[in-house]
Design an enzyme around this catalytic site. Structure first.
Site, short mmCIF file in Angstrom:
data_model
loop_
_atom_site.label_atom_id
_atom_site.label_comp_id
_atom_site.label_asym_id
_atom_site.label_seq_id
_atom_site.Cartn_x
_atom_site.Cartn_y
_atom_site.Cartn_z
N GLU A 1 0.82 -1.21 0.00
CA GLU A 1 0.00 0.00 0.00
C GLU A 1 0.86 1.26 0.00
O GLU A 1 0.56 2.23 -0.68
CB GLU A 1 -0.93 0.00 1.22
CG GLU A 1 -1.80 1.24 1.24
CD GLU A 1 -2.83 1.25 2.36
OE1 GLU A 1 -2.72 0.44 3.27
OE2 GLU A 1 -3.73 2.10 2.29
N ASP B 1 -1.08 -5.30 2.69
CA ASP B 1 -1.60 -4.11 3.37
C ASP B 1 -1.00 -4.13 4.77
O ASP B 1 -1.37 -4.98 5.60
CB ASP B 1 -3.14 -4.11 3.42
CG ASP B 1 -3.69 -2.75 3.85
OD1 ASP B 1 -2.91 -1.95 4.40
OD2 ASP B 1 -4.88 -2.49 3.63
N ILE C 1 -1.19 -2.08 7.39
CA ILE C 1 -2.20 -1.86 8.43
C ILE C 1 -3.52 -1.56 7.73
O ILE C 1 -3.72 -0.46 7.22
CB ILE C 1 -1.84 -0.70 9.38
CG1 ILE C 1 -0.47 -0.94 10.05
CG2 ILE C 1 -2.93 -0.53 10.45
CD1 ILE C 1 0.00 0.21 10.95
N ASP C 2 -4.38 -2.57 7.67
CA ASP C 2 -5.72 -2.35 7.13
C ASP C 2 -6.61 -1.98 8.32
O ASP C 2 -6.61 -2.68 9.34
CB ASP C 2 -6.24 -3.63 6.46
CG ASP C 2 -7.62 -3.41 5.85
OD1 ASP C 2 -7.91 -2.29 5.42
OD2 ASP C 2 -8.40 -4.38 5.83
N THR D 1 -6.75 1.67 9.23
CA THR D 1 -5.86 2.68 9.82
C THR D 1 -6.61 3.62 10.77
O THR D 1 -6.03 4.11 11.73
CB THR D 1 -5.14 3.49 8.73
OG1 THR D 1 -6.08 3.86 7.73
CG2 THR D 1 -4.03 2.71 8.10
N ASP E 1 -6.43 -4.43 -0.07
CA ASP E 1 -7.50 -4.56 0.93
C ASP E 1 -8.14 -5.94 0.87
O ASP E 1 -8.62 -6.44 1.89
CB ASP E 1 -8.63 -3.54 0.68
CG ASP E 1 -8.18 -2.09 0.83
OD1 ASP E 1 -7.46 -1.80 1.79
OD2 ASP E 1 -8.57 -1.26 0.00
C1 IPD Z 1 -9.66 0.90 4.45
C2 IPD Z 1 -10.44 -0.08 5.31
C3 IPD Z 1 -11.91 0.28 5.34
C4 IPD Z 1 -12.51 0.35 3.97
C5 IPD Z 1 -11.73 1.32 3.09
C6 IPD Z 1 -10.25 0.92 3.06
P1 IPD Z 1 -7.12 1.32 5.14
O1 IPD Z 1 -8.31 0.52 4.35
O2 IPD Z 1 -10.29 -1.38 4.81
O3 IPD Z 1 -12.67 -0.66 6.07
O4 IPD Z 1 -13.84 0.78 4.07
O5 IPD Z 1 -12.27 1.23 1.78
O6 IPD Z 1 -9.54 1.86 2.27
O7 IPD Z 1 -7.09 2.70 4.56
O8 IPD Z 1 -7.50 1.33 6.56
O9 IPD Z 1 -5.89 0.52 4.84
#
Ligand code: IPD
Length: 273
Positions: free
Chosen positions: A76, A94, A96-97, A99, A221
């Site tokens: 990412e 990813d 840290i999914d 964030t 993601d």
């Molecule tokens: C997000 C999370 C979130 C989702 C967003 C993503 P991130 O990723 O997965 O649940 O709704 O579309 O972008 O930015 O925390 O790595």
């Protein structure tokens, strides 16, 4: 599981992914504890999250390439490390999914790591870095959590279903996503927005949620969580026969997928910004 052209089986790739993701999760959790001090002293909140994202990704990429120097990595924060030759492994990470959850200390943030060969994800792991919960899958080898094979929810009707979704960061996209949700929520048991797509997919794979959909996801993601959901027997796709991707991803048990799919088509869930 048969050997793929990378010289490694999906099980071998998964073993590497699990080790690297667990180590990355430890770093993410430790950096959050340290960051609370940082936020109060020198950094802005977003600096803290960005620094942790970058550090976790750097650590994972180094660990992967130390083991397997010929592989590529799509992360990412750093993008694609190298062009990947046909038959070679590309890791999709990813760091840290979730964030925003990470920022607030809510226990739904995860390291998501998948191994892809020629555009097909063959192994994936998602580790909830806050709790240590872990989900894994290999292509054709099933989806697993704590030695338990995952099979998704047995729910068959939309009105009895608990549906998770998420929202993009762009306000114009959110406007449309909110409008879709306002109409969907009257047709389902309830809606959940947990804040980490990879965890939404894993929780759907284990049946703690009945189904999940989201527009606007990036590959990192959903690469690992998508395989875990598929291997749990769920249908993972887009709308109107499209593959799952940025325009739309729907993950639901086969008996529930058509009803959710048709509702999302009717509500133009893939439309808007
Ligand atoms: C997000 C999370 C979130 C989702 C967003 C993503 P991130 O990723 O997965 O649940 O709704 O579309 O972008 O930015 O925390 O790595």
């Amino acid at each position: 599981m048969s050997e793929i052209s990378t010289g490694s089986t999906p099980d071998e790739l998964l073993a590497i992914a699990v080790r690297v993701a667990r180590e990355a999760a430890v770093t993410a959790r430790r950096m959050r504890a340290e960051a609370i001090v940082d936020v109060q002293t020198k950094s802005t909140e977003t600096d803290v999250v960005t620094a942790a994202d970058k550090a976790v990704e750097r650590q994972a990429v180094e660990a992967l390439l130390k083991d397997r120097p010929g592989d590529g990595v799509l992360g990412e924060e750093y993008g694609d490390s190298v062009a990947v030759a046909p038959g070679a492994v590309r890791w999709i990470l990813d760091p840290i999914d979730g964030t925003v959850n990470y920022l607030y200390g809510l226990p739904q943030y995860a390291v998501s790591l998948a191994a892809e060969v020629d555009g097909v994800v063959v192994a994936g792991v998602v580790v909830n870095a806050a709790t240590g919960d872990e989900w894994t899958a290999t292509k054709g080898g099933g989806a697993w959590r704590d030695g338990r094979r995952l099979t998704g929810s047995a729910r068959t009707t939309l009105d009895q279903s608990l549906i998770a979704t998420g929202f993009g960061y762009d306000a114009r996209r959110r406007e449309h996503q909110g409008a879709v949700l306002a109409r969907l929520i009257t047709r389902v048991r309830d809606i959940r927005r947990l804040g980490a797509a990879s965890l939404d997919l894993c929780l759907t794979a284990e049946g703690s949620l009945d189904a999940y959909f989201e527009k606007g996801l990036n590959l990192w993601d959903h690469a690992a969580g998508g395989l875990i959901a598929e291997e749990a027997g769920l249908v993972v796709g887009g709308l109107a026969g499209e593959p799952a991707g940025g325009r739309m991803l729907v993950a639901a048990p086969p008996a529930l997928f058509p009803a959710l799919h048709d509702a999302l088509v009717e509500l133009d869930a893939a439309g808007g910004a």
